[in-house]
Design a protein around this motif. Structure first.
Motif, PDB file in Angstrom:
ATOM      1  N   MET A   1       0.105   4.455  -9.233  1.00  0.00           N
ATOM      2  CA  MET A   1      -0.999   4.698  -9.975  1.00  0.00           C
ATOM      3  C   MET A   1      -0.217   5.685 -10.904  1.00  0.00           C
ATOM      4  SD  MET A   1      -4.310   7.127  -8.640  1.00  0.00           S
ATOM      5  CE  MET A   1      -3.265   8.564  -7.938  1.00  0.00           C
ATOM      6  N   GLU A   2       0.521   6.243 -10.211  1.00  0.00           N
ATOM      7  CA  GLU A   2       1.600   7.459 -11.783  1.00  0.00           C
ATOM      8  C   GLU A   2       1.587   6.518 -13.256  1.00  0.00           C
ATOM      9  OE1 GLU A   2       2.443  10.883 -13.344  1.00  0.00           O
ATOM     10  OE2 GLU A   2       1.545  11.262 -11.662  1.00  0.00           O
TER      11      GLU A   2
ATOM     12  N   THR B   1       2.823   1.916  -1.474  1.00  0.00           N
ATOM     13  CA  THR B   1       2.967   2.532  -3.210  1.00  0.00           C
ATOM     14  C   THR B   1       2.174   2.835  -3.883  1.00  0.00           C
ATOM     15  OG1 THR B   1       3.528   0.446  -4.258  1.00  0.00           O
ATOM     16  CG2 THR B   1       5.182   1.342  -3.054  1.00  0.00           C
ATOM     17  N   LEU B   2       0.890   2.813  -3.522  1.00  0.00           N
ATOM     18  CA  LEU B   2      -0.461   2.904  -4.098  1.00  0.00           C
ATOM     19  C   LEU B   2       0.084   4.509  -5.268  1.00  0.00           C
ATOM     20  CD1 LEU B   2      -3.278   2.194  -2.377  1.00  0.00           C
ATOM     21  CD2 LEU B   2      -2.727   0.674  -3.938  1.00  0.00           C
ATOM     22  N   GLU B   3       0.180   5.362  -4.512  1.00  0.00           N
ATOM     23  CA  GLU B   3       0.425   6.695  -5.627  1.00  0.00           C
ATOM     24  C   GLU B   3       1.301   6.182  -6.673  1.00  0.00           C
ATOM     25  OE1 GLU B   3       0.980   9.930  -2.743  1.00  0.00           O
ATOM     26  OE2 GLU B   3      -0.704   9.977  -2.187  1.00  0.00           O
TER      27      GLU B   3
ATOM     28  N   ASP C   1       0.541  -0.972   0.023  1.00  0.00           N
ATOM     29  CA  ASP C   1       0.274   0.249   0.103  1.00  0.00           C
ATOM     30  C   ASP C   1       0.915   1.569  -0.011  1.00  0.00           C
ATOM     31  OD1 ASP C   1      -2.098  -1.299  -0.328  1.00  0.00           O
ATOM     32  OD2 ASP C   1      -3.316  -1.092   2.013  1.00  0.00           O
TER      33      ASP C   1
END
Length: 124
Positions: free
Chosen positions: A82-83, A77-79, A75
């Motif tokens: 997404m990027e 690394t979610l951003e 979690d």
């Protein structure tokens, strides 16, 4: 449910060689049994399907590896994941735009030929 490498290979229609390559490239990390054999799960099935979709969109292996490493971390690394997907989506939009321009040019040329053919037929 769990699968041996052979069962998993047949289930997802990928060769055993490809599965081993994906593991070598750190795209997948199947669980190992006490005897050292690979053991695949439903989660692996879902993940392989996603990898295939990324490949189908033209995402380079290096980018998929980056995504896989972030996914393994979890979690936090979610951003970042997404990027990475947003950036790839932008690449796809550019490719689609270029393909649409190529299609338009082909349509123009086809229309030109149609008009020339019709004019020749009218003259005969």
């Amino acid at each position: 449910m769990t699968y041996t490498i052979g069962e998993f290979s047949r289930l997802i229609n990928l060769s055993i060689h490809t599965l081993r390559y994906y593991e070598l490239e750190e795209l997948i990390a199947p669980r190992r049994l006490e005897n050292g054999r690979r053991c695949y799960s439903e989660n692996d099935l879902t993940w392989i399907q996603f990898i295939r979709r990324l490949k189908d969109t033209g995402m380079p292996i290096k980018e998929i590896q980056k995504y896989a490493k972030m996914r393994a971390i979890g979690d936090p690394t979610l951003e970042g994941r997404m990027e990475l997907l947003i950036q790839h989506r932008q690449v796809l939009h550019q490719e689609i735009k270029q393909l649409e321009e190529h299609l338009e040019n082909l349509d123009d040329k086809i229309d030109y030929y149609k008009n020339v053919i019709v004019k020749r037929q009218e003259q005969n």
